[in-house]
Design a protein around this motif. Structure first.
Motif, PDB file in Angstrom:
ATOM      1  N   LEU A 149      15.560   5.057  -8.368  1.00 58.67           N
ATOM      2  CA  LEU A 149      14.167   4.609  -8.384  1.00 58.67           C
ATOM      3  C   LEU A 149      13.247   5.826  -8.356  1.00 58.67           C
ATOM      4  N   GLU A 150      12.419   5.971  -9.371  1.00 60.97           N
ATOM      5  CA  GLU A 150      11.475   7.087  -9.448  1.00 60.97           C
ATOM      6  C   GLU A 150      10.063   6.541  -9.286  1.00 60.97           C
ATOM      7  N   CYS A 151       9.422   6.880  -8.173  1.00 66.98           N
ATOM      8  CA  CYS A 151       8.099   6.362  -7.858  1.00 66.98           C
ATOM      9  C   CYS A 151       7.069   7.487  -7.888  1.00 66.98           C
ATOM     10  N   LYS A 176      10.498  -0.670 -12.077  1.00 65.11           N
ATOM     11  CA  LYS A 176       9.403   0.035 -11.406  1.00 65.11           C
ATOM     12  C   LYS A 176       8.808  -0.729 -10.223  1.00 65.11           C
ATOM     13  N   ALA A 177       8.914  -2.048 -10.232  1.00 67.03           N
ATOM     14  CA  ALA A 177       8.197  -2.848  -9.232  1.00 67.03           C
ATOM     15  C   ALA A 177       8.647  -2.559  -7.815  1.00 67.03           C
ATOM     16  N   CYS A 178       9.897  -2.166  -7.630  1.00 64.96           N
ATOM     17  CA  CYS A 178      10.396  -1.928  -6.270  1.00 64.96           C
ATOM     18  C   CYS A 178       9.719  -0.723  -5.617  1.00 64.96           C
ATOM     19  N   LEU A 228       0.810  -1.220   0.000  1.00 61.31           N
ATOM     20  CA  LEU A 228       0.000   0.000   0.000  1.00 61.31           C
ATOM     21  C   LEU A 228       0.842   1.268   0.000  1.00 61.31           C
ATOM     22  N   ARG A 229       2.120   1.114  -0.097  1.00 61.29           N
ATOM     23  CA  ARG A 229       3.042   2.237  -0.138  1.00 61.29           C
ATOM     24  C   ARG A 229       2.845   3.139   1.076  1.00 61.29           C
ATOM     25  N   MET A 269      -2.519   2.380  -5.089  1.00 59.38           N
ATOM     26  CA  MET A 269      -1.756   1.146  -5.323  1.00 59.38           C
ATOM     27  C   MET A 269      -1.562   1.017  -6.820  1.00 59.38           C
ATOM     28  N   MET A 270      -0.326   1.103  -7.251  1.00 55.96           N
ATOM     29  CA  MET A 270      -0.042   1.017  -8.675  1.00 55.96           C
ATOM     30  C   MET A 270      -0.450  -0.355  -9.209  1.00 55.96           C
TER      31      MET A 270
END
Length: 703
Positions: A627-629, A661-663, A575-576, A637-638
Motif C-alpha cells: 500500500l503506497e499512501c 488506494k482506498a485503504c 483524517l489519516r 483528506m484524499m
C-alpha cells in the motif's frame, strides 16, 4: 393474433424486478466471511389455500446429559446440532451469484437497468431512499406470470389484460394452471380492449387467513406476502403461560416465549451450583424493588423472539441461559425506520470485527426485525413492553442491560459501528468491574459539560447537579459485568418512581460499603434491607435522560473510573494523520487532550455515508499488500476518502484503482489503533500514563 414489441411499462417492470434483486442481494447478509452458517430453525409456516398452519421445526441443540456443567457458553459448533439447514450465502457469495447471473442469464435490457442504477448511485443518490422506493413499486401484490397463449401456474388469483392501458379482467375463482387467453376470462373476441396487441397474465398470492378465522396481519411480518408467527398471534400476551423448558422453546406457533419474569418460577435459570447462579442472584435482588410495583412487573418481563431461537440456543447452554460476553443494543418504533437501518449496519460491523454475539432488545409490539437479521447467527432478539409513565425512550437502554443477562456486556446504540479490536474492551471490563468495584464504566464524552474557565464547551455546562463531580462527563455507552446489576436496578427503580410526580423515598444498596469496608457486592446484597440506605426521590433536571442520570449517580458514589474515548466520530477515521495533538482537550480534566482509541464509531445516523464507510472498512479489514499512501503533508483528506460525496462515488466506478488506494484512508489505524498527543501507538498496552514528561497522569482507563 398479431404481436407488438414489449411496451415501456413492461420494460420498467423488468427494470423494477432487477433492482429488487440487486438490493436484496446487497442487504441480505452483509458479511464478507465465506463460512456457512446455520438456518434460523423456527417453526416454519405452511400455507394452504386460505388457512395458515404451523409446523414445529425447532432445532434440538440441547447439550447432552453428561456435559460439563461448568461450561459457560455454547460453542459455534453447537449451531450444527439438530440438523440445521444452511441459510442463504453471505455477502461474498451473493456478489458472486450476481456476477454469474449477469454473465450468463441477464438480458440486454436488464443490464441497461443495472447500469442506470449504478450511475444513479454514483451521482450521490441516497441508496436507502432508492431501496424503499423499489420495495414499494408493486404494492398491490400482482406479479407477472406469463404472456398470452402460455400456461400460468399460480397459487392464488390471476388476471388477464394490458399493462399500458392498465385494463384487467380478474378471475374471480381460484384456477391453476390456467391458459392465458381471453376465453378463460369470460371475454369474447369483440370485447378485446387492445386488438392486435399482446396481452399478459398476472398472479397474486391468496390472502392468508389465520387458523382462528381472523385476518392475517401482514404488517407484523418482515417480508410482504410471506407468513410469519406474529401475523396471527399477539406478541407478549398479557397472561403468559407457565415456564417452557429450554428444549421446547418456540416449539408451537407463538411469536415470543417468556424467559424471565418477576415470578421466578417462570424464568429460565442457571443450574444450581453453576457459576452464573451468582449473577442470577444479583439480578433478582437488584430488581426486587421494581418487582414490588405491580404496575412495573409486566415491563420487566423478557420475551425471546422465536425467529431467533436457534441463535439463543447456540449462545446459551442447558446449564445456563446467561451469556458470558455480548454486545447489547435496543430498538423500537415502526418497521423500516431509520433505526432499523442503523441497527443493520451495527450488525454488519459486529459480524465483520467481533466473535461475540449482539443482543437486540426490542421495545413494544410494533417493530418487526427484518429477515436479514434472522440469518445472522450471532444476533439474538428479545422483546419487552413499552416504557410507561412518560419516561424517555432512552431509559430503555438501562432496561435492555438488565434484560440481556450477560456476565460481561458492552452497550452500543444503533447509530454505532464497531471496528477492529473492539472485543478487547470485554477483557478490560472484566478486569476493572469486579465484586469489589460494582459500578459500570463509561467512555469519556467528547466535551466536558462543566463551566471551568477556558472550557471550549462551557455553554453546554450541566446544571442538574449541585454536588462535586468525581470525573469528567461521560458518554452513555456503558460497559458492565454482572456485579454492576444492583446499581442499574436502583437507577431504573428511582427513575420510574420519580415519574409518578410524587415526593417520596426508597431504599438503595449502599454500594460505597464495598470500597469502605472491603465487603464484596455479593455479600452486601445478600444482607437484604440491612445493606440499603434511604434515598429521597423527586423529579429533577438530572433525570430527564439516561446519560444525565448515569453521570450523576456515578458522581454520587464518588467513583472516578472512565474509559478513554473509544466511541469516535466517523470523520476521525478518515483524517489519516491530521489529528489535533490536544484532541478532546479541556483545562480541568484533560489539559493535554486524551488518548483516543480507534475501536468504534458513534453518530452514524446518516445511513448512506455510514453504509459506504462500513464497506470501506470491510474492503480493508485484511490489509492491502504494498500500500503506497501520500504523505500527510501532501494530502489532508484524499478525495477517495470523502465518503459519500460525488467525487468519491465516481472514483469507486474504477474498481481496481479504488481497491488499491482506498485503504490509505484508514491508515494508520489498522496497525496503530491509539492516538494521543501527536503519537500513534501499536497496541492498547503501549499507551503511557502521561502525555509527556512532567504532565499529569491520565485520568481515563485503557481497556
Amino acid at each position: 393474433m398479431r404481436t407488438k414489441k414489449l411496451s415501456w411499462c413492461t420494460y420498467l417492470q423488468g427494470v423494477a424486478i432487477v433492482v429488487v434483486i440487486l438490493f436484496t442481494l446487497q442487504h441480505l447478509n452483509p458479511s464478507p466471511a465465506e463460512q456457512e452458517i446455520p438456518r434460523v430453525s423456527t417453526p416454519a409456516p405452511v400455507e394452504t389455500a386460505t388457512t395458515l398452519s404451523y409446523a414445529a421445526d425447532v432445532s434440538k441443540s440441547e447439550s447432552k446429559e453428561g456435559e460439563d456443567s461448568t461450561r459457560l457458553t455454547a460453542t459455534p459448533n453447537e449451531a450444527e446440532q439438530g440438523g440445521d439447514e444452511l441459510v442463504q450465502p453471505r455477502l461474498v457469495a451473493e456478489r458472486q451469484d450476481l456476477v454469474a447471473w449477469i454473465s450468463s442469464v441477464a438480458t440486454h435490457q436488464e443490464l441497461d437497468a443495472l447500469k442506470a442504477l449504478r450511475a444513479t448511485l454514483s451521482e450521490g443518490r441516497d441508496a436507502l431512499t432508492i431501496t424503499r422506493q423499489v420495495n414499494k413499486l408493486r404494492p398491490d401484490g400482482w406479479k407477472f406470470c406469463v404472456q398470452e397463449g402460455e400456461i400460468c401456474h399460480c397459487d392464488g388469483l390471476t388476471r388477464y389484460g394490458d399493462f399500458d392501458l392498465n385494463q384487467w379482467v380478474e378471475k374471480k375463482e381460484f384456477k391453476s394452471p390456467i391458459l392465458c387467453h381471453h376465453s378463460q376470462y369470460g371475454l369474447k373476441p369483440e370485447q378485446d380492449f387492445s386488438p392486435g396487441k399482446l396481452k399478459y397474465c398476472q398472479c397474486r398470492a391468496p390472502v392468508p387467513k389465520c387458523p382462528n378465522g381472523q385476518p392475517f396481519r401482514e404488517e407484523n411480518c418482515p417480508v410482504p406476502g410471506q407468513t410469519c408467527r406474529a401475523g396471527c398471534l399477539p406478541r407478549m400476551p398479557r397472561t403468559p403461560s407457565s415456564l417452557v423448558p429450554r428444549s421446547k422453546l418456540c416449539s408451537k406457533a407463538e411469536p415470543n416465549e417468556l424467559i424471565w419474569s418477576c415470578d421466578h418460577r417462570r424464568s429460565l435459570k442457571p443450574r444450581k451450583g453453576h457459576s452464573h447462579s451468582d449473577a442470577e442472584d444479583l439480578l433478582e435482588r437488584g430488581m426486587a424493588k421494581i418487582c414490588e410495583d405491580p404496575h412495573l412487573v409486566p415491563e420487566v418481563e423478557v420475551w425471546l423472539e422465536c425467529d431467533f431461537v436457534s441463535q439463543f440456543l447456540r449462545w446459551t447452554s442447558s446449564a445456563s441461559p446467561w451469556i458470558e460476553e455480548a454486545y447489547v443494543t435496543y430498538v423500537g418504533g415502526p418497521k423500516d425506520s431509520n433505526y432499523e437501518w442503523q441497527a443493520t449496519n451495527l450488525i454488519r460491523s459486529i459480524d465483520l470485527f467481533s466473535t461475540r454475539p449482539l443482543i437486540i432488545v426490542i421495545f413494544g409490539d410494533q417493530f418487526v426485525p427484518p429477515s436479514s437479521w434472522q440469518s445472522m447467527r450471532n444476533v439474538i432478539a428479545y422483546r419487552m413492553r413499552p416504557i410507561s409513565r412518560g419516561v424517555s425512550f432512552n431509559f430503555n437502554k438501562v432496561r435492555s442491560i438488565l434484560a440481556s443477562r450477560v456476565i460481561v456486556g458492552i452497550q452500543l446504540d444503533t447509530d454505532q459501528l464497531i471496528f477492529k479490536g473492539m472485543d478487547q474492551v470485554f477483557e478490560g471490563t472484566r478486569r476493572e468491574i469486579t465484586e469489589f468495584y460494582p459500578w459500570p464504566i463509561l467512555p469519556v464524552h467528547w466535551m466536558s459539560r462543566d463551566d471551568t474557565p477556558g472550557n471550549p464547551y462551557a455553554h453546554y455546562a450541566f446544571r442538574g447537579w449541585d454536588g462535586p463531580q468525581s470525573m469528567r462527563w461521560c458518554h452513555a455507552h456503558p460497559t458492565w459485568t454482572s456485579f454492576a446489576i444492583p446499581w442499574f436496578g436502583d437507577l431504573m427503580h428511582e427513575r420510574m418512581l420519580a415519574a409518578t410526580g410524587r415526593k417520596t423515598s426508597t431504599l438503595v444498596f449502599d454500594l460505597e460499603q464495598v470500597q469502605e469496608t472491603g465487603i464484596s457486592v455479593l455479600d452486601l446484597v445478600r444482607k437484604g434491607e440491612k445493606a440499603k440506605v434511604k434515598r429521597h426521590v423527586e423529579m429533577s433536571n438530572a433525570m430527564w435522560e439516561d446519560e444525565d442520570m448515569m453521570n450523576v449517580n456515578l458522581w454520587r458514589h464518588k467513583v472516578n473510573n472512565s474509559w478513554c474515548k473509544f466511541d469516535l466520530e466517523p470523520n476521525l477515521f478518515l483524517l489519516r494523520r491530521s489529528l489535533d495533538k490536544k484532541l478532546y482537550f479541556d483545562p480541568k480534566w484533560y489539559p493535554d487532550g486524551m488518548p483516543v482509541l480507534f475501536l468504534s464509531i458513534h453518530n452514524t445516523k446518516n445511513f448512506d455515508p455510514a453504509d459506504l464507510l462500513l464497506r470501506l472498512m470491510e474492503l480493508c479489514q485484511n490489509g492491502v499488500e504494498d500500500l503506497e499512501c501520500p504523505s500527510k503533508e501532501s494530502e489532508f483528506m484524499m478525495p477517495i476518502c470523502r465518503v459519500g460525496v460525488q467525487q468519491e462515488r465516481e472514483l469507486r466506478m474504477s474498481i481496481q484503482d479504488y481497491s488499491a488506494k482506498a485503504c490509505c484512508c484508514l491508515e494508520p489505524r489498522w496497525s496503530h489503533p491509539v492516538f494521543w498527543s501527536g503519537h500513534w501507538y501499536q497496541s492498547l498496552r503501549e499507551v503511557p500514563d502521561r502525555a509527556h514528561e512532567g504532565a499529569a497522569r491520565r485520568k481515563c482507563l485503557v481497556p
